[in-house]
Design an enzyme around this catalytic site. Structure first.
Site, short mmCIF file in Angstrom:
data_model
loop_
_atom_site.label_atom_id
_atom_site.label_comp_id
_atom_site.label_asym_id
_atom_site.label_seq_id
_atom_site.Cartn_x
_atom_site.Cartn_y
_atom_site.Cartn_z
N ASP A 147 44.86 40.74 98.20
CA ASP A 147 45.84 41.39 97.36
C ASP A 147 46.26 40.93 97.06
OD1 ASP A 147 43.51 42.97 97.70
OD2 ASP A 147 44.60 44.89 97.96
N HIS A 190 43.75 44.23 90.26
CA HIS A 190 44.54 44.87 91.63
C HIS A 190 45.73 45.88 90.43
CE1 HIS A 190 45.56 46.25 95.37
NE2 HIS A 190 46.96 45.87 95.15
N HIS A 212 52.70 46.90 90.35
CA HIS A 212 52.20 47.81 91.63
C HIS A 212 52.34 49.14 91.82
CE1 HIS A 212 50.71 47.12 96.47
NE2 HIS A 212 50.33 46.35 95.53
N HIS A 272 46.68 39.30 101.87
CA HIS A 272 47.59 39.38 101.01
C HIS A 272 47.99 37.94 101.36
CE1 HIS A 272 47.47 43.63 102.34
NE2 HIS A 272 47.45 43.68 100.97
ZN LIG Z 1 48.76 46.03 96.80
#
Ligand SMILES: [Zn+2]
Length: 234
Positions: free
Chosen positions: A47, A98, A102, A193
């Site tokens: 991610d 995603h 964010h 990540h």
């Molecule tokens: Zn994230």
């Protein structure tokens, strides 16, 4: 096929969470048990990228091991680093959505949620020249609006059922390897990540350092590791 869990999260159910929270109990996604799906193996997902150093470091390790993964991209990062996004695809990996940024979705209205998700799909499609199939909301927190928008954009929501907490200050390669592989069973989806854009600065270095150990253990355990697309070609 991955059973996308589309009914587990609503904005109303989620009130308080900090920046370090990337999921809440009960929100997870698991591939159906072996024998009930066309593919099997461990879904490897990253991610928050693309990130110029972090994504490149992860891609180098994956190339060495000849393993594919799914990268859940943040569109505002892809706009900054389009070449990294293209390299992900050129290296044979899958890109997924995603978010546009964010931000937590439950702080956005339905119109904004739909627009941003649509724009993220458009940007990923334009730059990477592929149509994304999966959607994982930031922090794992979805809203009804987001799930409806995802459905209208032909995106399948997917969470994870194993996270290595590799974004945290306390993470070490050893802790990431342990959390990623301890008791790992066929059909699980692992979250890592490749970017520190929304986590501890430099955290991608720890993740990249842990990745060979994770893949070695999976290999010794006879577990196939791959992208969600590879494990679910349908
Ligand atoms: Zn994230």
């Amino acid at each position: 096929m991955i059973r996308a869990m589309t009914t587990v999260a609503t904005g109303a159910a989620i009130a308080h969470f900090g920046p370090a929270v990337t999921g809440i109990p009960g929100i997870s996604a698991r591939l159906p048990p072996a024998g009930q799906r066309s593919g099997s193996g461990i879904g490897l997902t990253f991610d928050d990228g693309p990130h110029p150093q972090g994504t490149a470091a992860v891609l180098d390790v994956l190339a060495e091991y000849r393993v594919t993964a799914t990268f859940f991209l943040i569109a505002e990062q892809l706009r900054r680093f389009p070449d990294i996004g293209r390299r992900i695809v050129d290296d044979g990996h899958e890109v997924a959505v995603h978010g546009w940024n964010h931000a937590v979705l439950c702080r956005q209205g339905p119109v904004s949620t739909r627009r941003r998700l649509s724009q993220a799909v458009e940007l990923i499609s334009d730059i990477c020249q592929v149509t994304p199939r999966w959607f994982r909301p930031p922090y794992g927190v979805a809203t009804g609006s987001a799930l409806l928008a995802a459905r209208s954009l032909d995106l399948q929501p997917i969470w994870w059922n194993r996270w290595a907490r590799d974004w945290s200050t306390a993470a070490t390669p050893e802790s990431i390897i342990h959390r990623s592989t301890n008791g790992l069973r066929d059909g699980e989806v692992v979250l890592l990540h490749d970017s520190d854009s929304y986590g501890t600065p430099g955290s991608w270095r720890t993740t990249a350092a842990a990745l060979p150990g994770i893949l070695d253990i999976c290999g010794r355990s006879g577990l196939t590791v791959g992208s969600l697309r590879m494990l679910n070609p349908g």
